[in-house]
Design an enzyme around this catalytic site. Structure first.
Site, PDB file in Angstrom:
ATOM      1  N   GLY A 110      -5.357  -2.901 -17.515  1.00 55.80           N
ATOM      2  CA  GLY A 110      -4.125  -2.108 -17.415  1.00 55.80           C
ATOM      3  C   GLY A 110      -3.139  -2.525 -18.487  1.00 55.80           C
ATOM      4  N   ARG A 168       0.363  -0.489 -21.511  1.00 55.74           N
ATOM      5  CA  ARG A 168       1.805  -0.258 -21.355  1.00 55.74           C
ATOM      6  C   ARG A 168       2.367  -1.208 -20.306  1.00 55.74           C
ATOM      7  NH1 ARG A 168      -0.311   4.644 -20.050  1.00 55.74           N
ATOM      8  NH2 ARG A 168       0.958   5.640 -21.636  1.00 55.74           N
ATOM      9  N   ASP A 224     -12.604   2.565 -17.084  1.00 51.64           N
ATOM     10  CA  ASP A 224     -11.967   2.713 -15.781  1.00 51.64           C
ATOM     11  C   ASP A 224     -12.373   1.531 -14.917  1.00 51.64           C
ATOM     12  OD1 ASP A 224     -11.022   3.399 -13.307  1.00 51.64           O
ATOM     13  OD2 ASP A 224     -11.975   5.372 -13.226  1.00 51.64           O
ATOM     14  N   ASN A 227      -4.558  -6.383 -13.740  1.00 49.54           N
ATOM     15  CA  ASN A 227      -3.236  -5.765 -13.662  1.00 49.54           C
ATOM     16  C   ASN A 227      -3.265  -4.280 -13.316  1.00 49.54           C
ATOM     17  OD1 ASN A 227      -0.291  -5.442 -14.332  1.00 49.54           O
ATOM     18  ND2 ASN A 227      -1.149  -4.270 -16.035  1.00 49.54           N
ATOM     19  N   SER A 245       2.188  -6.955  -5.722  1.00 47.98           N
ATOM     20  CA  SER A 245       3.512  -6.353  -5.555  1.00 47.98           C
ATOM     21  C   SER A 245       4.171  -6.967  -4.324  1.00 47.98           C
ATOM     22  CB  SER A 245       3.389  -4.837  -5.370  1.00 47.98           C
ATOM     23  OG  SER A 245       4.614  -4.271  -4.919  1.00 47.98           O
ATOM     24  N   TYR A 251      -0.439   2.295  -0.726  1.00 46.10           N
ATOM     25  CA  TYR A 251      -0.188   1.363  -1.839  1.00 46.10           C
ATOM     26  C   TYR A 251       0.127  -0.035  -1.321  1.00 46.10           C
ATOM     27  CZ  TYR A 251       2.260  -0.761  -5.805  1.00 46.10           C
ATOM     28  OH  TYR A 251       2.679  -1.617  -6.806  1.00 46.10           O
ATOM     29  N   ALA A 254      -3.028  -1.700   0.062  1.00 41.92           N
ATOM     30  CA  ALA A 254      -3.940  -2.129  -1.002  1.00 41.92           C
ATOM     31  C   ALA A 254      -3.428  -3.392  -1.693  1.00 41.92           C
ATOM     32  CB  ALA A 254      -4.126  -1.006  -2.010  1.00 41.92           C
ATOM     33  N   LYS A 255      -2.131  -3.446  -1.958  1.00 40.56           N
ATOM     34  CA  LYS A 255      -1.571  -4.629  -2.616  1.00 40.56           C
ATOM     35  C   LYS A 255      -1.591  -5.845  -1.691  1.00 40.56           C
ATOM     36  CE  LYS A 255      -0.639  -3.118  -6.736  1.00 40.56           C
ATOM     37  NZ  LYS A 255      -1.453  -3.609  -7.871  1.00 40.56           N
ATOM     38  N   ILE A 266      10.328  -3.327 -11.283  1.00 37.21           N
ATOM     39  CA  ILE A 266      10.238  -3.524 -12.726  1.00 37.21           C
ATOM     40  C   ILE A 266      10.392  -2.175 -13.419  1.00 37.21           C
ATOM     41  CG2 ILE A 266       8.878  -4.478 -14.605  1.00 37.21           C
ATOM     42  CD1 ILE A 266       9.726  -6.496 -12.389  1.00 37.21           C
TER      43      ILE A 266
END
Length: 257
Positions: A14, A17, A66, A93, A144, A157, A160-161, A189
């Site tokens: 990842g 960016r 991927d 990441n 996260s 989300y 999963a984190k 962020i």
């Protein structure tokens, strides 16, 4: 502080960016070689060429794939082993906080978010752990704060984190002492083109109020601030740190400690 990273090899997923790119750049600044991984071939190639201008071009390589597809990660791992031989650290990441507000999202949505945020981390660890065991390296997951506490993020989300954190803690015990495994849990962020830019564009007043009300430091964090922590945790200066979850969130989750 000298981090002793010169001449070492790191993989960052990842990486085209935001946080991943900032981590890659800091590794290069410390004299390490970096392999950047992302899905968008054109954007990844452009980023890689820019880094080669700023740093020694022989220390920067990239692959488009991927990470949520196991076979692609497996094939890439074989290629990177031939290219480098030794791998000193991996930063997993890949992730995306965009989802829907349903308490329990439909299966198709849930599987999509789970695949990107958990399976990508699982497959990266599975494919590169053998090389890290050979080098006594470091594996770092970017999770996260939504994986630590329920703070209103999308349920799929956040789940999963949270699974990434549980996975990392268990893995840290299993692979010690050869490999150190840690997690960074970023807070809010601000990344150009990211979730928070969308929210600032659509509703700047409420967004700013939320940040100032919930975050003691009263601002967004930057990718570079996450990168500072990430590069340290991957260095020998963090040699007695494993199984840790480092919150980098401006104090937002202090009350949950």
């Amino acid at each position: 502080m000298e981090l002793d990273l010169e001449g070492k090899n790191f993989l960052v997923t990842g990486a085209s960016r935001g946080i991943g790119l900032a981590i890659s750049r800091q590794f290069l600044e410390e004299g390490a070689s970096v392999c950047l991984v992302a899905r968008n071939t054109d954007h990844l190639e452009s980023i890689t060429e820019n880094l080669k201008i700023d740093f020694d071009k022989d220390r920067t390589i990239s692959y488009a794939l991927d990470c949520s597809t196991m076979t692609e990660v497996e094939n890439f791992a074989k290629k990177l082993k031939k290219k480098w031989g030794c791998l000193n650290g991996v930063v997993a990441n890949v992730g995306d906080g965009r989802s829907i507000s349903d308490p329990i999202p439909p299966n198709s949505q849930w599987e999509k978010v789970w695949s990107k945020n958990f399976n990508s981390a699982l497959y990266t660890a599975r494919c590169f752990l053998p090389e890290l065991e050979k080098s006594a390296g470091s594996l770092l997951f970017i999770s996260s704060i939504t994986g630590i506490e329920a703070i209103g993020a999308p349920v799929d989300y956040s789940t999963a984190k949270g699974a990434v954190i549980a996975f990392s803690k268990n893995l840290a015990r299993k692979v010690a002492p050869r490999v150190r495994v840690n997690v960074i849990a970023p807070g809010n962020i601000f990344v150009p083109g990211g979730v928070w830019e969308d929210k600032m564009s659509n509703n700047p007043g409420d967004t700013i109020h939320m940040i100032e009300d919930k975050v003691p430091l009263r601002r967004f964090g930057t990718p570079e601030e996450i990168a500072n922590a990430a590069v340290f945790l991957c260095s020998t200066r963090a040699s007695f740190i494993t199984g840790a979850v480092l919150r980098v969130d401006g104090g937002q989750t202090l009350s949950f400690s």
